[in-house]
Design a protein around this motif. Structure first.
Motif, PDB file in Angstrom:
ATOM      1  N   ALA A 249       0.801  -1.368  -0.108  1.00 54.63           N
ATOM      2  CA  ALA A 249       0.004  -0.053  -0.045  1.00 54.63           C
ATOM      3  C   ALA A 249       0.712   1.138   0.243  1.00 54.63           C
ATOM      4  O   ALA A 249       0.547   2.344  -0.651  1.00 54.63           O
ATOM      5  CB  ALA A 249      -1.065  -0.229   0.959  1.00 54.63           C
ATOM      6  N   GLY A 250       1.881   1.245   0.584  1.00 56.75           N
ATOM      7  CA  GLY A 250       2.813   2.322   0.786  1.00 56.75           C
ATOM      8  C   GLY A 250       3.394   2.508  -0.684  1.00 56.75           C
ATOM      9  O   GLY A 250       3.721   3.896  -1.185  1.00 56.75           O
ATOM     10  N   GLU A 251       3.948   1.689  -1.336  1.00 55.80           N
ATOM     11  CA  GLU A 251       4.599   1.548  -2.378  1.00 55.80           C
ATOM     12  C   GLU A 251       3.331   2.250  -3.563  1.00 55.80           C
ATOM     13  O   GLU A 251       3.777   3.252  -4.295  1.00 55.80           O
ATOM     14  CB  GLU A 251       5.144   0.444  -3.162  1.00 55.80           C
ATOM     15  N   ILE A 252       2.223   1.680  -3.604  1.00 58.23           N
ATOM     16  CA  ILE A 252       1.219   2.282  -4.320  1.00 58.23           C
ATOM     17  C   ILE A 252       1.008   3.871  -4.047  1.00 58.23           C
ATOM     18  O   ILE A 252       0.511   4.603  -5.088  1.00 58.23           O
ATOM     19  CB  ILE A 252      -0.098   1.593  -4.180  1.00 58.23           C
ATOM     20  N   ALA A 253       0.772   3.997  -2.836  1.00 56.93           N
ATOM     21  CA  ALA A 253       0.620   5.713  -2.481  1.00 56.93           C
ATOM     22  C   ALA A 253       1.827   6.467  -3.133  1.00 56.93           C
ATOM     23  O   ALA A 253       1.728   7.763  -3.543  1.00 56.93           O
ATOM     24  CB  ALA A 253       0.464   5.434  -0.989  1.00 56.93           C
ATOM     25  N   PHE A 254       3.189   5.729  -3.002  1.00 59.57           N
ATOM     26  CA  PHE A 254       4.297   6.428  -3.447  1.00 59.57           C
ATOM     27  C   PHE A 254       4.104   6.725  -5.189  1.00 59.57           C
ATOM     28  O   PHE A 254       4.471   7.979  -5.521  1.00 59.57           O
ATOM     29  CB  PHE A 254       5.614   5.882  -3.412  1.00 59.57           C
ATOM     30  N   PHE A 255       3.465   5.663  -5.776  1.00 60.39           N
ATOM     31  CA  PHE A 255       3.345   5.935  -7.307  1.00 60.39           C
ATOM     32  C   PHE A 255       2.278   7.049  -7.683  1.00 60.39           C
ATOM     33  O   PHE A 255       2.466   7.706  -8.359  1.00 60.39           O
ATOM     34  CB  PHE A 255       3.040   4.485  -7.682  1.00 60.39           C
ATOM     35  N   LYS A 256       1.409   6.780  -6.956  1.00 65.00           N
ATOM     36  CA  LYS A 256       0.096   7.915  -7.078  1.00 65.00           C
ATOM     37  C   LYS A 256       0.726   9.261  -6.878  1.00 65.00           C
ATOM     38  O   LYS A 256       0.325  10.309  -7.521  1.00 65.00           O
ATOM     39  CB  LYS A 256      -1.170   7.555  -5.965  1.00 65.00           C
ATOM     40  N   GLY A 257       1.739   9.381  -5.821  1.00 69.10           N
ATOM     41  CA  GLY A 257       2.363  10.861  -5.531  1.00 69.10           C
ATOM     42  C   GLY A 257       3.009  11.287  -6.919  1.00 69.10           C
ATOM     43  O   GLY A 257       3.082  12.635  -6.854  1.00 69.10           O
ATOM     44  N   LYS A 258       3.527  10.478  -7.550  1.00 71.47           N
ATOM     45  CA  LYS A 258       4.196  10.841  -8.787  1.00 71.47           C
ATOM     46  C   LYS A 258       3.461  10.738 -10.007  1.00 71.47           C
ATOM     47  O   LYS A 258       3.870  10.928 -11.076  1.00 71.47           O
ATOM     48  CB  LYS A 258       5.449   9.532  -9.112  1.00 71.47           C
TER      49      LYS A 258
END
Length: 433
Positions: A249-258
């Motif tokens: 979930a943290g990695e997906i949130a990081f991607f969304k931020g980009k």
């Protein structure tokens, strides 16, 4: 070319006749004047290097072609469109007045891509006194030419063309930078290498975007970040999509931020085994009611049966562990170590969290739990096995190769609206930024 091909041939023959006559007079006058090369001779030299499998013969009043020297000949009128185009382009370039500006519109027309660069290398070398301008839609050809590149970005009948120079040092290849600047749509960077199946899915489901495959997840991230940070490219907006690959979930949130969305499945082929898509394929194949339910269930039952076999999911466990190790190692910063001992200690500390057995158990448990619960979406988010297409094709009652071809045609032509709608419904919504 349709309008002045004959005039070009007449000019070449006239020049050949004039040089022949001049040479004849010089011989009779015994003035030992140097021989002059005709434009036909220069054309034949270039032709033989570009098309060695086609022998061109020019006489005093005729042009003939053969597949080899001494083989049966056919008249120039029977040349293929490609042969005629090459003859015309060589002839026009050689016939141009000294120090001319030569503008070639769509030079790739009728000419195979494999010889395009060689042809224009020859012609530029033959006329170093001339400036050549190419107007082309073939970005690979454009990238092969030296010189400034410009994008014809827009046209207005009142103001004419709007041109934009392709900048250097964009972080992209010149070919990709030209594509980005020439696009009238936002850019969608995706994983993969642009197979026909990938293109058909993304183009059908994201029709307002220009889809650009970038290979790996890291390349997609790099492309989105690079483009958004480059002031010369900010006129065009972009986003990205990457495969699920069991991201946290943290990695997906990081991607969304980009500005990068994540597919609901580990690879795009898995979309065709999501329950809603399986039913839509069967419906497009004519199934309804009870037979439709039975067909969809049979396909999903085979998916769970195959996915639950240790021999099938152990390679997936291994690939998952490798990816997690790779991600951790890529994010380790060892630059502060002052000596070898400190470097070794720093490395040991920062890799201590890598418990390979725990990672393997995590993915095994996730797959076996999804199989036990008959939870296809969760299973397909972990299961990166392109062999699953052999199961998906059974919803269409066909072979895997024919199934993939049918998908591409159906998405391009709109012949399977239920399947297209089902796929679009499960894909992430992307917003240009």
């Amino acid at each position: 070319m349709l309008n002045d091909y004959d005039f070009l041939v007449q000019l070449l023959f006239a020049e050949q006749s004039n040089i022949a006559l001049e040479t004849h007079k010089n011989v009779h006058a015994q003035n030992h004047a140097p021989l002059k090369r005709t434009k036909f001779q220069a054309l034949l030299d270039i032709w033989s290097r570009i098309l060695p499998h086609r022998h061109l013969e020019v006489s005093g009043d005729d042009i003939k072609v053969s597949v080899a020297s001494g083989a049966p000949q056919y008249p120039a009128n029977d040349m293929s469109d490609g042969e005629r185009a090459i003859f015309y382009l060589i002839g026009q370039t050689l016939a141009a007045a000294p120090d001319s500006l030569l503008i070639f519109d769509e030079p790739e027309l009728h000419i195979h891509r494999s010889i395009m660069s060689r042809l224009w290398d020859e012609l530029e070398a033959a006329r170093p006194d001339c400036a050549l301008v190419f107007i082309s839609h073939d970005l690979e050809f454009v990238a092969s030419r030296e010189g400034e590149k410009w994008v014809l970005r827009d046209y207005d009948p009142t103001n004419g063309w709007a041109l934009e120079k392709v900048p250097e040092d964009t972080g992209f290849s010149e070919q990709l930078a030209t594509l980005i600047l020439g696009s009238r749509r936002p850019i969608l960077f995706v994983e993969g290498v642009g197979t026909s199946l990938d293109r058909a899915i993304y183009r059908a489901c994201y029709p307002t975007w220009t889809v650009v495959p970038r290979g790996s997840c890291e390349e997609v991230i790099h492309a989105v970040v690079t483009m958004r940070a480059n002031p010369s490219l900010t006129r065009v907006t972009c986003s990205g999509i990457v495969d699920a690959d069991a991201y946290s979930a943290g990695e997906i949130a990081f991607f969304k931020g980009k500005g990068i969305e994540v597919l609901p499945v580990s690879e795009i082929e898995n979309l065709f085994l999501l329950p809603s898509v399986v039913r839509a394929i069967a419906e497009d194949n004519g199934y309804t009611g009870g037979p439709l339910n039975a067909k969809a269930q049979a396909v999903l039952d085979e998916l769970f049966a195959q996915a639950g076999l240790p021999g099938n999911y152990e390679p997936i466990v291994l690939r998952y562990c490798r990816r997690r190790i790779d991600r951790v190692l890529k994010n380790i910063d060892l630059s502060k170590a002052a000596d070898v001992a400190a470097l070794a200690a720093d490395y040991t500390t920062k890799t201590a969290s890598l418990d390979i057995n725990a990672l393997a158990e995590e993915v095994r448990n996730a797959i076996t739990a999804a199989v036990a619960a008959k939870d296809a979406p969760t299973l397909l988010a972990w299961y990166d096995n392109k062999g699953l297409m052999a199961i998906a094709c059974k919803a269409k009652d066909t072979s895997m190769n024919l199934f993939e071809s049918w998908i591409v045609r159906a998405l391009r032509n709109g012949n399977a609206p239920k399947m297209a709608a089902a796929i679009a419904a499960v894909l992430p919504v992307v917003t240009p930024i």
